[in-house]
Design an enzyme around this catalytic site. Structure first.
Site, PDB file in Angstrom:
ATOM      1  N   ASP A   1       0.820  -1.220   0.000  1.00 34.88           N
ATOM      2  CA  ASP A   1       0.000   0.000   0.000  1.00 34.88           C
ATOM      3  C   ASP A   1       0.852   1.266   0.000  1.00 34.88           C
ATOM      4  O   ASP A   1       2.066   1.216   0.175  1.00 34.88           O
ATOM      5  CB  ASP A   1      -0.953  -0.003   1.213  1.00 34.88           C
ATOM      6  CG  ASP A   1      -0.258  -0.362   2.518  1.00 34.88           C
ATOM      7  OD1 ASP A   1       0.987  -0.424   2.541  1.00 34.88           O
ATOM      8  OD2 ASP A   1      -0.954  -0.575   3.526  1.00 34.88           O
TER       9      ASP A   1
ATOM     10  N   ASN B   1      -7.410  -2.389  14.293  1.00 31.91           N
ATOM     11  CA  ASN B   1      -8.814  -2.692  13.976  1.00 31.91           C
ATOM     12  C   ASN B   1      -8.937  -3.910  13.059  1.00 31.91           C
ATOM     13  O   ASN B   1      -9.999  -4.173  12.523  1.00 31.91           O
ATOM     14  CB  ASN B   1      -9.484  -1.468  13.330  1.00 31.91           C
ATOM     15  CG  ASN B   1      -8.806  -1.067  12.028  1.00 31.91           C
ATOM     16  OD1 ASN B   1      -7.863  -1.721  11.582  1.00 31.91           O
ATOM     17  ND2 ASN B   1      -9.271   0.002  11.408  1.00 31.91           N
TER      18      ASN B   1
ATOM     19  N   HIS C   1      -7.194  -4.368  10.189  1.00 37.47           N
ATOM     20  CA  HIS C   1      -6.933  -4.154   8.762  1.00 37.47           C
ATOM     21  C   HIS C   1      -5.638  -4.836   8.328  1.00 37.47           C
ATOM     22  O   HIS C   1      -4.715  -5.031   9.119  1.00 37.47           O
ATOM     23  CB  HIS C   1      -6.965  -2.662   8.368  1.00 37.47           C
ATOM     24  CG  HIS C   1      -5.813  -1.829   8.813  1.00 37.47           C
ATOM     25  ND1 HIS C   1      -5.969  -0.547   9.316  1.00 37.47           N
ATOM     26  CD2 HIS C   1      -4.477  -2.039   8.827  1.00 37.47           C
ATOM     27  CE1 HIS C   1      -4.793  -0.033   9.599  1.00 37.47           C
ATOM     28  NE2 HIS C   1      -3.871  -0.915   9.314  1.00 37.47           N
TER      29      HIS C   1
ATOM     30  N   GLU D   1      -9.672  -1.661   5.259  1.00 36.84           N
ATOM     31  CA  GLU D   1     -10.313  -1.304   6.524  1.00 36.84           C
ATOM     32  C   GLU D   1     -11.589  -2.116   6.743  1.00 36.84           C
ATOM     33  O   GLU D   1     -12.241  -2.523   5.777  1.00 36.84           O
ATOM     34  CB  GLU D   1     -10.670   0.185   6.507  1.00 36.84           C
ATOM     35  CG  GLU D   1      -9.473   1.130   6.379  1.00 36.84           C
ATOM     36  CD  GLU D   1      -8.749   1.341   7.695  1.00 36.84           C
ATOM     37  OE1 GLU D   1      -8.696   0.418   8.529  1.00 36.84           O
ATOM     38  OE2 GLU D   1      -8.207   2.455   7.889  1.00 36.84           O
TER      39      GLU D   1
HETATM   40  C1  GLP Z   1      -0.438   0.546   8.587  1.00 40.78           C
HETATM   41  C2  GLP Z   1      -0.120  -0.303   7.351  1.00 40.78           C
HETATM   42  C3  GLP Z   1      -0.347  -1.791   7.598  1.00 40.78           C
HETATM   43  C4  GLP Z   1       0.258  -2.178   8.934  1.00 40.78           C
HETATM   44  C5  GLP Z   1      -0.421  -1.432  10.046  1.00 40.78           C
HETATM   45  C6  GLP Z   1       0.085  -1.803  11.422  1.00 40.78           C
HETATM   46  O1  GLP Z   1      -1.720   1.034   8.611  1.00 40.78           O
HETATM   47  N1  GLP Z   1      -0.857   0.080   6.210  1.00 40.78           N
HETATM   48  O2  GLP Z   1       0.212  -2.535   6.542  1.00 40.78           O
HETATM   49  O3  GLP Z   1       0.134  -3.575   9.131  1.00 40.78           O
HETATM   50  O4  GLP Z   1      -0.204  -0.047   9.831  1.00 40.78           O
HETATM   51  O5  GLP Z   1       1.201  -1.041  11.744  1.00 40.78           O
HETATM   52  P1  GLP Z   1       2.195  -1.327  12.933  1.00 40.78           P
HETATM   53  O6  GLP Z   1       3.031  -2.495  12.477  1.00 40.78           O
HETATM   54  O7  GLP Z   1       2.992  -0.079  13.066  1.00 40.78           O
HETATM   55  O8  GLP Z   1       1.380  -1.649  14.116  1.00 40.78           O
END
Ligand code: GLP
Length: 238
Positions: A63, A132, A134, A139
């Site tokens: 993404d 959440n 995702h 989402e």
């Molecule tokens: C972002 C990314 C996801 C990631 C998520 C969790 O929103 N788009 O790919 O898994 O954050 O992030 P973290 O690893 O910092 O908890």
């Protein structure tokens, strides 16, 4: 969904790095699906230390924020260069991240899906998980798009990601993300989670029904998913 619980973040990262190394050893021209966020940083540090040969590897990232170009320090392209690509012998021409800087982001999303089709497969997809549920930026919703698409970020995601920006107003409100359909085409998927803050969503993921309101739960339809989580993230599991 196979689950491996590690002592801590470091062990989680090392285990994931070994899985990546296995793919590089087994596949001639590996296609790796990569993720951003703080969770895979340790994995990328391990990979940078291991002196693996990435010269034949192609990478596709999940993404990108809309409105940030690759030189913006909070863009996912910049993150990947800094955390991994600058430290390994991958050819940057073979590293793909959706382009969030184009005026027509719908077209950028369609082009990215076409690229994925051309590549034909992802040998190993690395995923983190949002608080959440995702994955990528898919989402929770009543319905989910399967291919790469443009998505509006949830308020909770904007808040969670604000820590990387000077102020919450600077966090982009939209992103381009591979869809759940694009993700499920990967041959193997590894989901990483670490820390107490992820314990509740990991419990829901493991215990609850499959639902588009918890996008990561759709991974249960995939035959080859490995969940690598540390003890803190696993602390609410039975
Ligand atoms: C972002 C990314 C996801 C990631 C998520 C969790 O929103 N788009 O790919 O898994 O954050 O992030 P973290 O690893 O910092 O908890």
């Amino acid at each position: 969904m196979e689950i491996k619980i590690t002592k801590d973040y470091q062990e989680m990262s090392e285990l994931a790095a070994k899985e990546v190394a296995k793919v590089l050893a087994e596949v001639k021209q590996p296609v790796l699906g990569l993720a951003t966020g703080s969770t895979p940083v340790g994995l990328y540090e391990e990979l940078s230390k291991m002196e693996l040969d990435f010269s034949k590897t192609v990478s596709v990232n999940l993404d990108e924020y809309i409105g940030l170009d690759g030189n913006h320090p909070q863009s996912y392209r910049y993150f990947m260069n800094e955390k991994l690509f600058n430290h390994i012998n991958i050819d940057k021409k073979n590293t793909y991240v959706p382009d969030g800087s184009l005026a027509d982001s719908q077209k950028a999303a369609r082009d990215y899906e076409e690229l994925l089709s051309k590549l034909g497969r992802i040998d190993l997809q690395i995923l983190g998980i949002g608080n959440n549920g995702h994955i990528g930026f898919n989402e929770p919703d009543r319905a989910l798009s399967l291919p790469t698409h443009v998505v509006k970020l949830e308020e909770s995601t904007i808040e969670a990601n604000a820590r990387f920006f000077d102020s919450i107003d600077e966090v982009p409100k939209e992103a381009i993300t591979m869809g759940v359909g694009s993700i499920l085409k990967a041959k193997k998927i590894i989901v990483l989670a670490s820390g107490k803050a992820k314990a509740s969503i990991i419990k829901s993921l493991v215990d609850e029904y499959v639902s588009t309101e918890l996008p990561a739960s759709l991974l249960k339809f995939h035959p080859n998913v490995l969940l690598i989580i540390d003890q803190a993230a696993a602390s609410l599991l039975d």
